[in-house]
Design a protein around this motif. Structure first.
Motif, PDB file in Angstrom:
ATOM      1  N   ALA A 110       0.859  -1.184   0.000  1.00  0.00           N
ATOM      2  CA  ALA A 110       0.000   0.000   0.000  1.00  0.00           C
ATOM      3  C   ALA A 110       0.896   1.235   0.000  1.00  0.00           C
ATOM      4  O   ALA A 110       2.000   1.223   0.556  1.00  0.00           O
ATOM      5  CB  ALA A 110      -0.890   0.003   1.233  1.00  0.00           C
TER       6      ALA A 110
ATOM      7  N   GLY B 256       0.513   5.350   0.853  1.00  0.00           N
ATOM      8  CA  GLY B 256      -0.335   6.455   1.297  1.00  0.00           C
ATOM      9  C   GLY B 256       0.071   7.715   0.561  1.00  0.00           C
ATOM     10  O   GLY B 256      -0.374   7.994  -0.549  1.00  0.00           O
TER      11      GLY B 256
ATOM     12  N   TYR C 254      12.723   3.990  15.637  1.00  0.00           N
ATOM     13  CA  TYR C 254      11.366   4.277  15.174  1.00  0.00           C
ATOM     14  C   TYR C 254      11.404   3.944  13.688  1.00  0.00           C
ATOM     15  O   TYR C 254      12.196   4.559  12.948  1.00  0.00           O
ATOM     16  CB  TYR C 254      11.047   5.754  15.433  1.00  0.00           C
TER      17      TYR C 254
HETATM   18  C1  LIG Z   1       8.329  15.787   6.239  1.00  0.00           C
HETATM   19  C2  LIG Z   1       7.983  14.597   7.101  1.00  0.00           C
HETATM   20  C3  LIG Z   1       7.624  14.791   8.415  1.00  0.00           C
HETATM   21  C4  LIG Z   1       7.298  13.688   9.213  1.00  0.00           C
HETATM   22  N1  LIG Z   1       6.918  13.917  10.501  1.00  0.00           N
HETATM   23  C5  LIG Z   1       6.550  12.878  11.261  1.00  0.00           C
HETATM   24  C6  LIG Z   1       6.079  13.083  12.587  1.00  0.00           C
HETATM   25  O1  LIG Z   1       5.985  14.210  13.074  1.00  0.00           O
HETATM   26  N2  LIG Z   1       5.718  11.985  13.299  1.00  0.00           N
HETATM   27  C7  LIG Z   1       5.768  10.723  12.783  1.00  0.00           C
HETATM   28  O2  LIG Z   1       5.401   9.774  13.449  1.00  0.00           O
HETATM   29  N3  LIG Z   1       6.228  10.514  11.543  1.00  0.00           N
HETATM   30  C8  LIG Z   1       6.618  11.551  10.784  1.00  0.00           C
HETATM   31  N4  LIG Z   1       7.075  11.319   9.521  1.00  0.00           N
HETATM   32  C9  LIG Z   1       7.223   9.932   9.068  1.00  0.00           C
HETATM   33  C10 LIG Z   1       5.922   9.437   8.479  1.00  0.00           C
HETATM   34  O3  LIG Z   1       4.934   9.379   9.482  1.00  0.00           O
HETATM   35  C11 LIG Z   1       6.051   8.045   7.891  1.00  0.00           C
HETATM   36  O4  LIG Z   1       7.043   7.999   6.934  1.00  0.00           O
HETATM   37  C12 LIG Z   1       4.717   7.598   7.320  1.00  0.00           C
HETATM   38  O5  LIG Z   1       4.761   6.210   7.111  1.00  0.00           O
HETATM   39  C13 LIG Z   1       4.446   8.303   6.023  1.00  0.00           C
HETATM   40  O6  LIG Z   1       3.073   8.257   5.718  1.00  0.00           O
HETATM   41  P1  LIG Z   1       2.671   8.125   4.198  1.00  0.00           P
HETATM   42  O7  LIG Z   1       1.204   8.267   4.088  1.00  0.00           O
HETATM   43  O8  LIG Z   1       3.468   8.988   3.320  1.00  0.00           O
HETATM   44  O9  LIG Z   1       3.034   6.596   4.008  1.00  0.00           O
HETATM   45  P2  LIG Z   1       3.789   5.792   2.842  1.00  0.00           P
HETATM   46  O10 LIG Z   1       5.195   6.229   2.754  1.00  0.00           O
HETATM   47  O11 LIG Z   1       2.986   5.859   1.625  1.00  0.00           O
HETATM   48  O12 LIG Z   1       3.714   4.358   3.501  1.00  0.00           O
HETATM   49  C14 LIG Z   1       4.398   4.088   4.695  1.00  0.00           C
HETATM   50  C15 LIG Z   1       4.178   2.639   5.086  1.00  0.00           C
HETATM   51  O13 LIG Z   1       2.811   2.467   5.451  1.00  0.00           O
HETATM   52  C16 LIG Z   1       2.219   1.454   4.649  1.00  0.00           C
HETATM   53  N5  LIG Z   1       0.837   1.888   4.402  1.00  0.00           N
HETATM   54  C17 LIG Z   1       0.421   3.012   3.787  1.00  0.00           C
HETATM   55  N6  LIG Z   1      -0.924   3.060   3.776  1.00  0.00           N
HETATM   56  C18 LIG Z   1      -1.350   1.941   4.399  1.00  0.00           C
HETATM   57  C19 LIG Z   1      -2.627   1.408   4.695  1.00  0.00           C
HETATM   58  N7  LIG Z   1      -3.752   2.044   4.350  1.00  0.00           N
HETATM   59  N8  LIG Z   1      -2.710   0.231   5.344  1.00  0.00           N
HETATM   60  C20 LIG Z   1      -1.582  -0.440   5.710  1.00  0.00           C
HETATM   61  N9  LIG Z   1      -0.332   0.011   5.447  1.00  0.00           N
HETATM   62  C21 LIG Z   1      -0.229   1.199   4.808  1.00  0.00           C
HETATM   63  C22 LIG Z   1       3.057   1.422   3.390  1.00  0.00           C
HETATM   64  O14 LIG Z   1       2.963   0.195   2.728  1.00  0.00           O
HETATM   65  C23 LIG Z   1       4.438   1.681   3.934  1.00  0.00           C
HETATM   66  O15 LIG Z   1       4.990   0.515   4.434  1.00  0.00           O
HETATM   67  C24 LIG Z   1       7.384  12.380   8.693  1.00  0.00           C
HETATM   68  C25 LIG Z   1       7.762  12.195   7.367  1.00  0.00           C
HETATM   69  C26 LIG Z   1       8.057  13.286   6.578  1.00  0.00           C
HETATM   70  C27 LIG Z   1       8.483  13.068   5.162  1.00  0.00           C
END
Ligand SMILES: Cc1cc2nc3c(=O)[nH]c(=O)nc-3n(C[C@H](O)[C@H](O)[C@H](O)COP(=O)(O)OP(=O)(O)OC[C@H]3O[C@@H](n4cnc5c(N)ncnc54)[C@H](O)[C@@H]3O)c2cc1C
Length: 480
Positions: free
Chosen positions: A93, A95, A435
């Motif tokens: 998946a 997001g 983390y």
């Molecule tokens: C600028 C920035 C700031 C951030 N700040 C924080 C913060 O303050 N706190 C924090 O905790 N993290 C933070 N992060 C990290 C972020 O929370 C993680 O990288 C998160 O996984 C990204 O979410 P995304 O929707 O882009 O996921 P993706 O990168 O698209 O996916 C991340 C993971 O989740 C899985 N996934 C996605 N959607 C689903 C679903 N519906 N069901 C099951 N699995 C799924 C994917 O397969 C993948 O393994 C930050 C990242 C960035 C780039």
């Protein structure tokens, strides 16, 4: 677009069935030969889709999927899981693609783009029900219209609900409310073997515990019911600075213990001249008729008051503050450079020593002028999600190398990834934990070590809910 179910039953995914096959000659031939994906002229429009799915915010790992499916319904996702499982294909998946090390990617498998499943369904006085592809900014906009907010927000709101629930979701209020995974009431999930299940503390609790912070290993979250609390009207944010890590840590401990702030973080920042600045970041929430007094809030602290920066904003303005930073990084190009981040938790008992030793080995260039090293204490008691791994102490320190390199020099980025690896080993050796959003490779054995006493639970849940090992290969939790 939806999956053509008849095509699925035939075992074929067609161009018009929303799956974009690879377009160039050699790859298309491979796709045709190995399975049913066809590479018609129509697919050439989708090379950008495939290229986007082979990249993420880290810009370090690139794995090209065979196809990208835009999620349209829960039934389609369930069909996809059964279809892919039957053919030994992996599914990941995606997001918002803000992982830093290919965690939402799959080489020659199927990427399931969840961004199209982002409906906000209901806001009630204590909860919001949303599709998992919704961003936290969309969630917040919907809840603030009712004067409500999720108790924990990530610093950056353009992350998807499913993406942060897969790892935890930490923010400045975590010391009080836990992670985002601790504030989930119910989840709708499609399991790795294609079953549509609902789970919560009381219904399928093993699935609930395996999904939250389970790195997408057992199922895909399609919908979430998230806890809400009253949103504050306004916030006053205090940035105060210290001459060294020791002074910062001492005051961080004081303010954590006395609870004067409603939000607490802190960071070591490059000063641009080769040294570091030590920053405590505390926020007081208040209603407009009861503004806090700055001197009272900062009483007893030993910061250099002449450099304090105090801002007063609405809650909405404050939680969206990262958007301005994103705009800055987009305009100077650094948003698009590789981001070899390292995120960890240090033990309270040695955090200052470990952080200090590591800082001695780091330069401003290692972090980048707009990067930071997050460092602050938080209580662990509110964190109850079983698969969120933390040192076993009542206080831990998030210690994160949020690297924002000035250039996209590949050799330097490789060095940083190697350094992350070495630093992780060092931190692990001192009782720290990662983390799991960092940029460095992890073997299956190392994940076993990471999950520790919860490894057996995750293994059993994997066997029960994703027996063919279809889901989320990007972490390498299980050997292919
Ligand atoms: C600028 C920035 C700031 C951030 N700040 C924080 C913060 O303050 N706190 C924090 O905790 N993290 C933070 N992060 C990290 C972020 O929370 C993680 O990288 C998160 O996984 C990204 O979410 P995304 O929707 O882009 O996921 P993706 O990168 O698209 O996916 C991340 C993971 O989740 C899985 N996934 C996605 N959607 C689903 C679903 N519906 N069901 C099951 N699995 C799924 C994917 O397969 C993948 O393994 C930050 C990242 C960035 C780039």
């Amino acid at each position: 677009m939806t999956i053509d179910k008849r095509a699925l039953l035939r075992g074929g995914l067609t161009a018009t069935a929303a799956l974009a096959a690879r377009a160039n000659g050699a790859t298309a031939a491979k796709a045709k030969a190995s399975d049913e994906l066809s590479a018609s002229a129509e697919h050439s429009r989708d090379t950008h889709v495939l290229a986007a799915a082979a990249d993420d915010f880290g810009h370090i790992i690139h794995k090209q999927p065979r196809a990208v499916l835009k999620a349209a319904s829960v039934a389609d996702i369930a069909d996809l899981m059964r279809w892919a499982g039957g053919r030994g294909l992996k599914v990941a998946a995606r997001g918002q693609g803000h992982s830093t090390y290919g965690r939402a990617m799959t080489e020659d498998g199927i990427v399931l783009d969840m961004s199209t499943m982002s409906t906000i369904h209901h806001v009630q006085s204590d909860r919001i029900i949303v599709d998992a592809g919704a961003t936290w900014s969309a969630v917040l906009n919907a809840t603030l219209a009712h004067g409500l907010t999720p108790p924990v927000l990530t610093n950056y709101l353009e992350l998807s609900v499913g993406g942060t629930l897969a790892i935890g979701g930490i923010g400045g209020t975590t010391f009080r409310h836990g992670m985002q995974t601790d504030n989930v009431l119910e989840l709708n999930v499609v399991t790795g073997d294609g079953r549509e299940l609902t789970c919560s503390e009381n219904s399928n609790p093993d699935l609930f515990d395996a999904i939250r912070a389970g790195l997408g290993q057992c199922g895909i979250v399609t919908r979430a019911s998230l806890r809400l609390v009253q949103a504050p009207d306004r916030v006053r944010r205090f940035h105060v600075f210290y001459p060294d890590l020791r002074a910062l840590t001492a005051d961080q401990r004081i303010v954590l213990a006395d609870g004067r702030f409603d939000y607490l973080q802190g960071a070591v920042l490059p000063d641009g001249a080769g040294a570091w600045r030590y920053q405590l970041e505390g926020v007081v929430f208040y209603d407009s008729y009861a503004a806090p007094k700055n001197t009272a809030v900062l009483s007893g602290l030993s910061d250099d008051r002449s450099t304090a920066a105090i801002t007063d904003l609405t809650y909405h303005e404050d939680v969206n503050a990262f958007a301005q930073f994103e705009n800055l990084l987009r305009s100077n190009g650094q948003w698009f450079n590789p981001h070899p981040w390292l995120l960890t938790f240090l033990r309270d008992s040695n955090a200052e020593q470990v952080a200090s030793d590591i800082l001695d080995d780091l330069t401003n260039e290692d972090i980048g002028p707009f990067g930071r090293i997050t460092y602050y204490p938080m209580f662990t008691k509110p964190l109850r999600t079983p698969l969120v791994r933390l040192p076993n102490e009542s206080i831990v320190f998030p210690f994160n190398l949020v690297r924002i390199p000035e250039s996209n020099d590949v050799a330097k980025v490789e060095q940083m990834v190697a350094k992350n690896r070495a630093l992780y080993d060092r931190i692990r050796g001192t009782g720290g934990v990662q983390y799991p959003v960092g940029a460095f490779p992890m073997s299956s054995d190392e994940w076993k070590d990471h999950f520790g006493s919860k490894w057996t639970f995750l293994q059993e849940a994997k066997r029960r809910y994703d027996p063919l090992g279809t889901l989320t290969p990007g972490y390498n939790v299980y050997r292919d």
